[in-house]
Scaffold this active site. Structure first.
Site, short mmCIF file in Angstrom:
data_model
loop_
_atom_site.label_atom_id
_atom_site.label_comp_id
_atom_site.label_asym_id
_atom_site.label_seq_id
_atom_site.Cartn_x
_atom_site.Cartn_y
_atom_site.Cartn_z
N SER A 22 0.90 -1.38 -0.19
CA SER A 22 -0.19 -0.08 -0.01
C SER A 22 0.73 1.00 -0.09
O SER A 22 2.00 1.25 0.54
CB SER A 22 -0.86 -0.05 1.34
OG SER A 22 -1.39 1.22 1.48
N TYR B 223 -2.13 -0.73 10.50
CA TYR B 223 -2.12 -0.74 8.92
C TYR B 223 -0.97 -0.54 8.06
O TYR B 223 -0.51 -1.23 7.42
CB TYR B 223 -3.51 -0.27 8.53
CG TYR B 223 -3.74 -0.59 6.76
CD1 TYR B 223 -4.43 -1.67 6.52
CD2 TYR B 223 -3.36 0.10 5.86
CE1 TYR B 223 -4.52 -2.24 5.13
CE2 TYR B 223 -3.57 -0.03 4.55
CZ TYR B 223 -4.19 -1.24 4.46
OH TYR B 223 -4.25 -1.55 2.78
#
Length: 252
Positions: free
Chosen positions: A143, A157
Site C-alpha cells: 500500500s 495498517y
C-alpha cells in the site's frame, strides 16, 4: 517477462481487489486458484468466471492466511489441481484498526497477523513451490501507506504494509539473478468495501475499475515496484518517501 503466466493463485479473492483481479485474469484466459475465508463467495465467483470463460480452470479453497500450516497445504493443493503455479498474488488483507493504547488491541493485532504474518506465510509457501520448479512470479500487494507511518487508527495498517513492502524488496534483491520474479504493488485509495470503512479521501479515491486495471497492467509487466493507479499516486509515493515530515504530515 517471457512466457505467459498461465496458472495464477490469488488470496483474498472473495471481494474487493482480489475478486476483480480474478475477473480480469479469467478474461485473459488464465487458470485460477482462488483462496479466501468466505468459501461460499468463492463458489459464486467460480460459477461466474466459468460461465463467462468456459476454457479456463478455476480451483477454490477456503483459507485463513493466519493459519500457517493451512496456507502451505492449500497452496500445494491448488498447484496440484491446476498442474502448476506460475504466479502467486499475496493479496489477502485486513483494514481493522484503532488508536494504539485505546483499549482495542485485538483489532490491531488481527490486522498485523493477517497483513504481515499472513503475507509471510504466503511467501514461504509460494517460494517453496517456485524454488522447487526454479521459476515463478510472486506479487505482494502492499500500500502507499507503507511509505510513511499513518497516525491514529491507521498506524498498524501502515506498519503492516511497510513490512510487506520491505519483505518484497528483500526478496527481489535476493532473487534478482534467478527466474523467480518479485513485484511489490503499492496501491493508493481504490474504491472497495475496506476503503469505504477506512474513511479514505473520496477526492483521491480511484474507481475499482481504474484501480484494478492499473494493478493487472503492472502485474503483467512484472516490475520490481509499482505505485498506482496513475501519475497522481506515483507523485504521492515520491512525496511521502522523500519530502520532509513538515510537509508530508499534511498529507497523512
Amino acid at each position: 517477462m517471457g512466457k505467459t503466466r498461465k496458472n495464477i493463485l490469488i488470496t483474498g479473492a472473495s471481494s474487493g481487489l482480489g475478486e476483480e483481479m480474478a475477473r480480469r485474469f479469467a478474461a485473459k484466459g488464465r487458470n485460477l486458484g482462488l483462496c479466501a475465508r468466505r468459501e461460499g463467495r468463492l463458489e459464486t465467483l467460480r460459477e461466474e468466471l466459468l460461465a463467462a470463460n468456459p476454457g479456463i480452470s478455476v480451483a477454490i479453497r477456503g483459507l485463513d492466511v493466519t493459519d500457517h500450516d493451512a496456507v502451505a497445504a492449500v497452496f500445494g493443493e491448488l498447484r496440484d489441481e491446476l498442474g502448476g503455479l506460475d504466479r502467486v498474488v499475496v493479496n489477502a488483507g485486513l483494514g481493522k484498526g484503532a488508536k494504539i493504547g485505546s483499549g482495542r488491541a485485538e483489532a490491531n493485532l488481527a490486522t498485523a497477523r493477517t497483513n504481515f504474518i499472513g503475507a509471510l506465510s504466503q511467501c514461504e509457501a509460494a517460494l517453496e513451490i517456485f524454488r522447487a520448479q526454479k521459476y515463478g512470479h510472486l506479487v505482494l500487494v502492499s500500500s502507499i501507506s507503507a511509505d510513511r507511518g499513518l497516525p491514529g487508527a491507521k498506524a498498524v495498517y501502515s506498519a503492516s504494509k511497510a513490512g510487506v513492502a520491505a519483505l518484497g524488496e528483500a526478496l527481489a534483491a535476493e532473487l534478482a539473478k534467478t527466474d523467480i520474479v518479485v513485484t511489490t504493488l503499492l496501491p493508493g485509495f481504490i474504491a472497495t468495501d475496506m476503503s469505504s470503512k477506512a474513511g479514505d479521501s473520496s477526492a483521491l479515491t480511484a474507481t475499482l475499475d481504474e484501480g484494478v486495471s492499473a494493478m493487472v497492467s503492472a502485474i503483467e509487466k512484472e516490475p520490481r515496484r509499482a505505485a498506482l493507479p496513475g501519475l497522481k499516486w506515483q507523485g504521492i509515493d515520491v512525496a511521502l518517501r522523500f519530502l520532509p515530515n513538515e510537509l508530508t504530515n499534511r498529507l497523512v
